[in-house]
Design a protein around this motif. Structure first.
Motif, PDB file in Angstrom:
ATOM      1  N   LEU A 163      10.017  24.146 -13.101  1.00  0.00           N
ATOM      2  CA  LEU A 163       9.691  22.730 -12.930  1.00  0.00           C
ATOM      3  C   LEU A 163       9.623  22.417 -11.433  1.00  0.00           C
ATOM      4  CD1 LEU A 163       9.209  19.885 -13.946  1.00  0.00           C
ATOM      5  CD2 LEU A 163      11.690  19.600 -14.148  1.00  0.00           C
ATOM      6  N   GLY A 164      10.578  22.958 -10.675  1.00  0.00           N
ATOM      7  CA  GLY A 164      10.537  22.791  -9.223  1.00  0.00           C
ATOM      8  C   GLY A 164       9.313  23.447  -8.611  1.00  0.00           C
ATOM      9  N   ALA A 165       8.949  24.636  -9.112  1.00  0.00           N
ATOM     10  CA  ALA A 165       7.765  25.325  -8.591  1.00  0.00           C
ATOM     11  C   ALA A 165       6.498  24.523  -8.861  1.00  0.00           C
ATOM     12  CB  ALA A 165       7.661  26.712  -9.232  1.00  0.00           C
ATOM     13  N   GLN A 166       6.450  23.879 -10.020  1.00  0.00           N
ATOM     14  CA  GLN A 166       5.296  23.041 -10.349  1.00  0.00           C
ATOM     15  C   GLN A 166       5.165  21.881  -9.361  1.00  0.00           C
ATOM     16  OE1 GLN A 166       5.506  21.462 -14.315  1.00  0.00           O
ATOM     17  NE2 GLN A 166       3.822  20.022 -14.001  1.00  0.00           N
ATOM     18  N   LEU A 167       6.273  21.207  -9.061  1.00  0.00           N
ATOM     19  CA  LEU A 167       6.248  20.094  -8.106  1.00  0.00           C
ATOM     20  C   LEU A 167       5.886  20.590  -6.706  1.00  0.00           C
ATOM     21  CD1 LEU A 167       9.442  18.158  -9.274  1.00  0.00           C
ATOM     22  CD2 LEU A 167       7.052  17.704  -9.876  1.00  0.00           C
ATOM     23  N   TRP A 168       6.359  21.794  -6.344  1.00  0.00           N
ATOM     24  CA  TRP A 168       6.043  22.355  -5.035  1.00  0.00           C
ATOM     25  C   TRP A 168       4.559  22.664  -4.911  1.00  0.00           C
ATOM     26  CZ3 TRP A 168       4.188  27.220  -3.589  1.00  0.00           C
ATOM     27  CH2 TRP A 168       4.207  27.475  -2.212  1.00  0.00           C
ATOM     28  N   LEU A 169       3.972  23.206  -5.974  1.00  0.00           N
ATOM     29  CA  LEU A 169       2.545  23.519  -5.937  1.00  0.00           C
ATOM     30  C   LEU A 169       1.699  22.262  -5.785  1.00  0.00           C
ATOM     31  CD1 LEU A 169       2.274  26.268  -8.712  1.00  0.00           C
ATOM     32  CD2 LEU A 169       1.761  26.560  -6.291  1.00  0.00           C
ATOM     33  N   LEU A 170       2.104  21.190  -6.444  1.00  0.00           N
ATOM     34  CA  LEU A 170       1.341  19.943  -6.349  1.00  0.00           C
ATOM     35  C   LEU A 170       1.566  19.245  -5.004  1.00  0.00           C
ATOM     36  CD1 LEU A 170       1.899  18.585  -9.978  1.00  0.00           C
ATOM     37  CD2 LEU A 170      -0.161  19.654  -9.041  1.00  0.00           C
ATOM     38  N   ARG A 171       2.670  19.592  -4.328  1.00  0.00           N
ATOM     39  CA  ARG A 171       2.952  19.093  -2.977  1.00  0.00           C
ATOM     40  C   ARG A 171       2.883  17.568  -2.869  1.00  0.00           C
ATOM     41  NH1 ARG A 171      -0.323  23.618   0.681  1.00  0.00           N
ATOM     42  NH2 ARG A 171       0.808  25.414  -0.146  1.00  0.00           N
ATOM     43  N   GLY A 172       3.580  16.923  -3.766  1.00  0.00           N
ATOM     44  CA  GLY A 172       3.668  15.470  -3.701  1.00  0.00           C
ATOM     45  C   GLY A 172       2.530  14.731  -4.363  1.00  0.00           C
ATOM     46  N   GLN A 173       1.457  15.408  -4.722  1.00  0.00           N
ATOM     47  CA  GLN A 173       0.351  14.746  -5.412  1.00  0.00           C
ATOM     48  C   GLN A 173       0.743  14.482  -6.866  1.00  0.00           C
ATOM     49  OE1 GLN A 173      -2.729  17.833  -3.777  1.00  0.00           O
ATOM     50  NE2 GLN A 173      -3.878  16.061  -4.514  1.00  0.00           N
ATOM     51  N   ASN A 174       0.400  13.292  -7.347  1.00  0.00           N
ATOM     52  CA  ASN A 174       0.684  12.995  -8.750  1.00  0.00           C
ATOM     53  C   ASN A 174      -0.150  13.871  -9.674  1.00  0.00           C
ATOM     54  OD1 ASN A 174       2.604  11.003  -8.255  1.00  0.00           O
ATOM     55  ND2 ASN A 174       1.017   9.426  -7.991  1.00  0.00           N
TER      56      ASN A 174
END
Length: 416
Positions: A163-174
Motif C-alpha cells: 500500500l505504501g509502495a502504491q502511494l510512493w509510485l503515484l507520488r502524491g497524485q490522486n
C-alpha cells in the motif's frame, strides 16, 4: 508384460471402485445424490444461492435480469474474479494471502506509471506489473519456507508495505489517467466478441469439455479403473452447450459478450485444467489436504507453497491491471477498501475450503458472481453499501458453516 490395450479381467474385490460404478444417466444421478447426502456438496450450495439471489432481486426490480444489466455484471465481476482465482490457488494449498488488494493496487499504479509517466508500450507495462506480482509471491514463498513466517503474518506485512509502495509510485497524485483511446481501456470497456464468434466459442467450450472427459475416460479404462458412461458424458456436454448457447443469445440481445469476460473464463478454464489434470495441480491438493503425507509421498512441499503464492500474487497483479483499465485510471484507492475481503469471500463462497485441499477454479467464477449480483441488485434498489457489507458477510458465514458441516459429514461417511 500386459499391454495397456489388453482387456482388464472383471474385478472381484468388493472394495474395487469398478463394482460401485453407477450405470447410465439414472445411475449417475443417484450416485450424485448419494454424494450430496454424504457431505460432498460440490458447487450445489453456491448454484442454489445464485438462483435464490437472482429470484429475489428480479422480483424486487424487473431490470435485474435484463440483458443490459447482465452485460454490466459480466464486466464488473472480472477484475475481482481474477484476484479471487489466485486466492483459490493459495487456499487449496492450505495457506492465505491477505495482501492481494495491495498487490493489485501497486500493479495498477505500476501499469499507469510505465504507460503514462514514462510513455512506454502497453505490453511492456503489463509485463512489468505482472512480473512484479510474481516476484512478490516468490518473496512470500521464501519467507514462509525458509524462515517459517506464517502466511497470515507475511502477507499482512505485504498488505501494508505494498500500500505504501502504491502511494510512493503515484507520488502524491490522486490518480494517473490512462488514455481512453488506448487498447487497454477499450478492452475493458467497449470491445465485444462478434456475435457469430461468441456462438462458436460456446460450441468450442462444450466440445472441449467432451474431449477432455473422453480422454480421461479412455485413460481410466486402459488402467482398469471405472470411467463415466458415454451417455452420461454426452448428457453433461449437451446440457453445458444448451446453457452456454442460451447465455450467449441473451447477452447478444444488447451489447453481447465482452472480451474481458472471455479472458476471465479462459483463465478459469486454464487454472481448472492445471489443478485437475496435471501433476502440479494434484500436488497442490495433496499439500492442502495433508502437507506431511504429501512430503512423505515425495512431493516437494516448499516448491508447491512457493508456486501457490506466485500464482496468487500474479493473478492479483493482473486483476489490478483490469481494475485500472476498467476505470481508465490508477488512483490511491485502487485495491483498497473491501477488495481483499471480497476476493477471499468470493473464493470461499464459491466452494473453496478454508481448511485446504478442497475446491476448484470455478469457485472464483461462482463466488464473484454471488458478490457482484448482490452489489448490482442493491444498486438497482438504490440501497447504500452498508446493506451489501451485511448481506455479503451473512452469505460468507453461511458458506463457511456449510463447509464445516460438510467436512464433518464426509468424515462420518468415510469420504475424508
Amino acid at each position: 508384460m500386459t499391454s495397456l490395450d489388453t482387456p482388464v479381467a472383471p474385478a472381484t474385490d468388493p472394495q474395487d471402485e469398478r463394482l460401485a460404478a453407477p450405470q447410465g444417466i439414472g445411475g449417475n444421478i443417484r450416485a450424485a445424490a448419494r454424494r450430496v447426502r454424504d457431505g460432498d456438496l460440490g458447487m450445489l450450495p453456491v448454484v442454489a444461492g445464485i438462483v435464490v439471489i437472482w429470484t429475489i432481486f428480479q422480483a424486487l426490480n424487473q431490470t435485474f435480469l435484463s440483458s443490459t444489466n447482465l452485460v454490466n455484471l459480466s464486466f464488473d465481476m472480472v477484475p475481482l474474479g481474477v484476484i479471487a482465482l489466485g486466492i483459490v490457488c493459495v487456499l487449496l494449498a492450505g495457506q492465505i494471502d491477505l495482501s492481494v488488494g495491495s498487490v493489485s493496487g501497486v500493479s495498477a499504479a505500476t501499469t499507469a506509471v510505465v504507460m503514462v509517466r514514462y510513455e512506454q508500450p502497453m505490453v511492456l507495462a503489463i509485463l512489468v506489473a505482472v512480473a512484479s506480482g510474481c516476484l512478490i509471491g516468490w518473496i512470500y514463498g521464501q519467507a514462509f519456507n525458509r524462515f517459517g513466517v506464517p502466511s497470515f503474518v507475511v502477507t499482512l506485512g505485504g498488505l501494508l508495505a505494498f500500500l505504501g509502495a502504491q502511494l510512493w509510485l503515484l507520488r502524491g497524485q490522486n490518480a494517473i489517467n490512462i488514455p481512453y483511446d488506448s487498447a487497454l481501456v477499450k478492452f475493458a470497456q467497449v470491445w465485444f466478441v462478434p456475435g457469430w464468434l461468441s456462438y462458436l466459442l460456446a460450441v468450442a467450450a462444450a466440445g472441449g469439455f467432451l474431449a477432455v472427459g473422453w480422454a480421461r475416460s479412455l485413460r481410466r479404462r486402459r488402467a482398469g479403473l471405472f470411467s463415466s458412461s458415454v451417455q452420461w458424458l454426452l448428457a453433461q456436454s449437451l446440457l453445458l452447450l444448451a446453457v452456454l448457447l442460451f447465455a450467449v443469445y441473451y447477452l447478444n440481445r444488447t451489447r453481447g459478450v465482452s472480451w474481458m469476460f472471455v479472458l476471465f473464463v479462459a483463465l478459469v478454464l486454464g487454472v481448472h485444467y492445471t489443478l485437475g489434470h496435471t501433476r502440479f495441480g494434484r500436488s497442490i491438493y495433496a499439500v492442502g489436504g495433508n502437507a506431511e503425507a504429501a512430503r512423505r509421498a515425495g512431493i516437494d512441499v516448499p516448491r508447491v507453497y512457493t508456486s501457490a503464492f506466485v500464482m496468487c500474487s500474479g493473478l492479483a497483479a493482473l486483476g489490478g491491471i483490469l481494475f485500472a483499465s476498467r476505470l481508465a485510471a490508477a488512483n490511491q484507492s485502487t485495491g483498497t477498501a473491501d477488495v481483499n475481503l471480497n476476493a477471499i469471500a468470493a473464493a470461499v463462497i464459491g466452494g473453496t475450503s478454508l481448511f485446504g485441499g478442497r475446491g476448484s477454479a470455478f469457485a472464483a467464477l461462482l463466488g464473484v458472481l454471488v458478490i457482484q449480483s448482490i452489489s448490482s441488485g442493491l444498486t438497482l434498489l438504490n440501497l447504500d453499501s452498508s446493506y451489501r457489507f451485511m448481506i455479503t458477510g451473512a452469505v460468507l458465514l453461511v458458506a463457511v458453516a456449510l463447509d464445516s458441516a460438510a467436512r464433518r459429514s464426509r468424515r462420518a461417511h468415510g469420504r475424508g
